[in-house]
Design an enzyme around this catalytic site. Structure first.
Site, short mmCIF file in Angstrom:
data_model
loop_
_atom_site.label_atom_id
_atom_site.label_comp_id
_atom_site.label_asym_id
_atom_site.label_seq_id
_atom_site.Cartn_x
_atom_site.Cartn_y
_atom_site.Cartn_z
N TRP A 198 8.81 0.47 1.68
CA TRP A 198 8.19 -0.02 3.10
C TRP A 198 7.73 -1.32 3.08
O TRP A 198 7.20 -1.62 4.04
CB TRP A 198 7.56 0.77 3.99
CG TRP A 198 8.11 2.16 4.47
CD1 TRP A 198 7.58 3.47 3.72
CD2 TRP A 198 9.23 2.83 4.69
NE1 TRP A 198 8.29 4.31 3.92
CE2 TRP A 198 9.49 3.98 4.77
CE3 TRP A 198 10.36 2.11 5.67
CZ2 TRP A 198 10.44 4.86 5.21
CZ3 TRP A 198 11.15 2.57 5.90
CH2 TRP A 198 11.40 4.21 5.86
N THR A 218 7.24 -4.97 3.68
CA THR A 218 7.58 -6.10 4.46
C THR A 218 7.83 -7.45 3.58
O THR A 218 6.81 -7.67 2.76
CB THR A 218 6.80 -6.42 5.74
OG1 THR A 218 6.64 -5.16 6.56
CG2 THR A 218 7.30 -7.68 6.53
N GLY A 273 2.18 7.68 2.79
CA GLY A 273 2.20 6.93 4.00
C GLY A 273 0.86 6.99 4.60
O GLY A 273 -0.14 5.97 4.26
N GLU A 276 1.27 -0.01 10.00
CA GLU A 276 -0.21 -0.20 9.60
C GLU A 276 -1.14 0.78 10.21
O GLU A 276 -2.13 0.78 11.10
CB GLU A 276 -0.75 -1.75 10.15
CG GLU A 276 -0.01 -2.71 9.39
CD GLU A 276 -0.69 -4.06 9.57
OE1 GLU A 276 -1.67 -4.13 9.84
OE2 GLU A 276 0.00 -5.05 9.14
N GLU A 333 3.83 4.00 -0.42
CA GLU A 333 4.53 4.60 -1.49
C GLU A 333 5.56 5.48 -0.88
O GLU A 333 5.42 6.32 0.22
CB GLU A 333 3.84 5.09 -2.53
CG GLU A 333 2.84 4.00 -3.12
CD GLU A 333 2.12 4.52 -4.45
OE1 GLU A 333 2.49 5.78 -4.79
OE2 GLU A 333 1.64 3.71 -4.99
N GLN A 360 15.42 -0.38 32.04
CA GLN A 360 15.43 0.40 33.25
C GLN A 360 15.84 -0.80 34.31
O GLN A 360 16.80 -0.59 35.25
CB GLN A 360 14.36 1.30 33.44
CG GLN A 360 14.89 2.19 34.81
CD GLN A 360 15.85 3.20 34.40
OE1 GLN A 360 16.16 3.54 32.96
NE2 GLN A 360 16.57 3.85 35.27
N GLY A 384 19.22 -2.23 34.38
CA GLY A 384 20.22 -1.25 34.52
C GLY A 384 21.23 -1.30 33.27
O GLY A 384 20.73 -1.58 32.14
N GLY A 385 22.56 -1.16 33.58
CA GLY A 385 23.51 -1.20 32.62
C GLY A 385 23.41 -2.47 31.65
O GLY A 385 23.72 -2.41 30.50
N LEU A 390 0.90 -1.35 0.11
CA LEU A 390 0.20 0.02 0.02
C LEU A 390 0.58 1.29 0.04
O LEU A 390 0.72 2.23 -1.10
CB LEU A 390 -0.91 0.06 1.11
CG LEU A 390 -1.83 1.13 1.34
CD1 LEU A 390 -2.60 1.50 0.27
CD2 LEU A 390 -2.60 1.04 2.79
C1 LIG Z 1 9.48 -1.67 9.32
C2 LIG Z 1 8.30 -1.30 8.57
C3 LIG Z 1 7.64 -2.02 7.68
C4 LIG Z 1 6.16 -1.75 6.81
N1 LIG Z 1 5.47 -2.59 6.25
C5 LIG Z 1 4.84 -2.29 5.35
C6 LIG Z 1 4.13 -3.23 4.52
O1 LIG Z 1 4.49 -4.21 4.37
N2 LIG Z 1 3.34 -2.47 3.69
C7 LIG Z 1 3.04 -1.38 3.66
O2 LIG Z 1 2.27 -1.03 2.64
N3 LIG Z 1 3.76 -0.46 4.27
C8 LIG Z 1 4.40 -0.74 5.21
N4 LIG Z 1 5.08 0.10 6.23
C9 LIG Z 1 4.90 1.46 5.99
C10 LIG Z 1 3.96 2.09 7.27
O3 LIG Z 1 2.65 1.59 7.11
C11 LIG Z 1 4.18 3.81 7.10
O4 LIG Z 1 5.46 3.81 7.20
C12 LIG Z 1 3.23 4.60 7.99
O5 LIG Z 1 1.65 4.33 7.46
C13 LIG Z 1 3.62 5.73 8.17
O6 LIG Z 1 3.68 6.35 6.82
P1 LIG Z 1 5.04 7.38 6.59
O7 LIG Z 1 6.25 6.52 7.01
O8 LIG Z 1 4.95 7.77 5.19
O9 LIG Z 1 4.84 8.66 7.63
P2 LIG Z 1 3.94 10.03 7.26
O10 LIG Z 1 2.72 9.73 6.87
O11 LIG Z 1 5.02 10.79 6.57
O12 LIG Z 1 4.00 10.48 8.64
C14 LIG Z 1 4.99 11.28 9.51
C15 LIG Z 1 4.52 11.68 10.71
O13 LIG Z 1 3.54 12.32 10.62
C16 LIG Z 1 2.26 12.07 11.37
N5 LIG Z 1 1.17 12.40 10.66
C17 LIG Z 1 0.90 12.10 9.50
N6 LIG Z 1 -0.48 12.50 8.96
C18 LIG Z 1 -0.89 12.88 10.30
C19 LIG Z 1 -2.27 13.91 10.65
N7 LIG Z 1 -3.15 13.69 9.78
N8 LIG Z 1 -2.27 14.03 11.83
C20 LIG Z 1 -1.47 13.65 12.96
N9 LIG Z 1 -0.29 13.18 12.49
C21 LIG Z 1 -0.06 12.76 11.27
C22 LIG Z 1 2.56 10.33 11.41
O14 LIG Z 1 1.64 10.00 12.72
C23 LIG Z 1 4.09 10.43 11.61
O15 LIG Z 1 4.44 10.73 13.03
C24 LIG Z 1 6.28 -0.39 6.93
C25 LIG Z 1 7.03 0.66 7.56
C26 LIG Z 1 8.04 0.20 8.35
C27 LIG Z 1 8.96 1.22 9.20
#
Ligand SMILES: Cc1cc2nc3c(=O)[nH]c(=O)nc-3n(C[C@H](O)[C@H](O)[C@H](O)COP(=O)(O)OP(=O)(O)OC[C@H]3O[C@@H](n4cnc5c(N)ncnc54)[C@H](O)[C@@H]3O)c2cc1C
Length: 390
Positions: free
Chosen positions: A164, A166, A139, A370, A135, A343, A346-347, A133
């Protein structure tokens, strides 16, 4: 006072079959997963053979119907299996959850013919799935995705980049969300893409803070051609399918989080009852006793919350708000409990000689995947107060 060896979680399970299932999972964990977890995570090695074993043992299709090779288990049982796996190694627990997420579209929205053709191999035929999902530029705002699928006769041609992912680069099949129509959520459709499709390639895996054994990679779709028979659901239904998959997937993440938190609590108890300072076990000091009590209470509360949501799902009732609450609370709990575990040790907690530093690094990702925990709060608030006015 001797070390307090961790006791297995006393689970409420609905059937004898479910109790046998948990016993089988514990045996696999003890024999095949736990002994190599730390070393393989350090080396960044993905345990493909463990997933083959889980598939052979019927553990990769647990919540799906037996007519297609699934395990016919209620979500309350499937999630407790995930919890046990994730507590031993998050790469495995989360990997099973992602595989299940990747099967959701076809199992729930595929035609009879599509299910007959693909589902048994996906649920129990040794295949590994991935869910595409996110890109690089979409996100949290997933409905703005740009990967295109264009019609060409009886085929669709997919072009774009997913981020991203998995199991990216190692999966046998990918459930892919791509734009087939106009802007926004209604222009998105779902496709089942084979892992060896021509034009599909993966970038080098991301270098992550934790879960280093689980490959997370960008996927490039360079004119990947799939027949229309691999489109799942109606044209334009893809985003609704993706959200429905995520409601269930979030429960999987919640269960994995409680697995991580339980493991951190077990380590803390075992250490605190054995380590002596000032002539007494450190578990004698009220400062630590209260901390341990808070950790244990949060773990139990998280487990109760995800099980309550799972039981709604099992009864066919709405569970989207409860799934978001469970994901939010359980993953925040995992982060808090794993941090507290460091915590307590400790170390020593800060070194790779004990598992709590790995658990702390692993817990962090659960607050992000997710749907970040900010997004979960938005989902919950929409259920409570309705959509935001603009
Ligand atoms: C290890 C790992 C595995 C993953 N596996 C998959 C996978 O298998 N398939 C897949 O499709 N994706 C996968 N993801 C992607 C994951 O779902 C996204 O990283 C996530 O949805 C957040 O998107 P972003 O990283 O682009 O952050 P962004 O959307 O850019 O967000 C950045 C920050 O802004 C905050 N934010 C954004 N919009 C708002 C809002 N409207 N209000 C308040 N805060 C906001 C977010 O909470 C975050 O703190 C994976 C990510 C990781 C790290």
């Amino acid at each position: 006072m001797p070390d307090r060896a961790p006791q297995p979680v006393d689970r409420t399970l609905p059937t004898e079959e479910a109790r046998d299932l948990i016993a089988l999972v514990r045996e696999i964990v003890q024999r095949e997963i736990a002994p190599r977890a730390a070393e393989e995570e350090e080396a960044g090695r993905f345990p493909r053979e463990v997933f083959s074993l889980l598939s052979e043992s019927g553990l990769l299709g647990l919540p799906y119907g037996s007519e297609y090779g699934g395990g016919d288990q209620p979500y309350e049982v499937y999630l407790q299996v995930l919890e046990e796996l994730a507590g031993a190694r998050l790469t495995v627990g989360l990997g099973v959850s992602v595989h299940s997420l990747a099967c959701h579209a076809l199992a729930g929205y595929g035609t009879k013919e599509q299910r007959a053709e693909h589902l048994a191999a996906m649920l129990g035929g040794g295949l590994l799935g991935a869910y595409c999902l996110s890109e690089p530029s979409s996100g949290s705002d997933a409905a703005s995705l740009r990967t295109k699928a264009e019609r060409d006769g009886d085929d669709w041609v997919i072009t774009g980049t997913k981020a991203w992912i998995t199991h990216g680069g190692i999966a046998d099949f990918y459930t892919v969300l791509a734009r087939t129509g106009g802007e926004g959520a209604r222009g998105i459709s779902a496709f089942l893409v084979p892992g060896d499709a021509e034009g599909l390639s993966a970038a080098a895996p991301e270098k992550k803070m934790g879960m280093k054994g689980s490959p997370t990679a960008q996927l490039h779709f360079d004119g990947v051609r799939v027949p229309d028979s691999r489109r799942i659901g109606d044209e334009g239904q893809g985003f609704a399918i993706a959200l429905s998959a995520l409601d269930s997937g979030r429960l999987g993440i919640a269960a994995c989080a409680i697995g991580v938190a339980q493991a951190a609590l077990d380590e803390s108890l075992s250490y605190a009852t054995g380590r002596r300072q000032f002539g007494r076990p450190i578990a004698d000091f009220q400062g630590l006793r209260f901390m341990l009590a808070d950790m244990a209470t949060k773990v139990e509360a998280g487990r109760a919350l995800y099980l309550a949501a799972a039981r709604l799902r099992d009864r066919g009732l709405p569970f989207s708000k409860e799934a978001a609450m469970a994901k939010l609370f359980c993953t925040d709990t995992a982060m808090q409990v794993a941090t507290d575990a460091v915590q307590v040790l400790g170390g020593y907690g800060y070194t790779a000689d004990f598992p709590v530093e790995r658990l702390m690094r692993e817990a962090k990702v659960l607050q992000i995947v997710e749907g970040t925990n900010q997004i979960q709060r938005m989902v919950i608030a929409r259920h409570l107060a309705g959509p935001e006015s603009r």
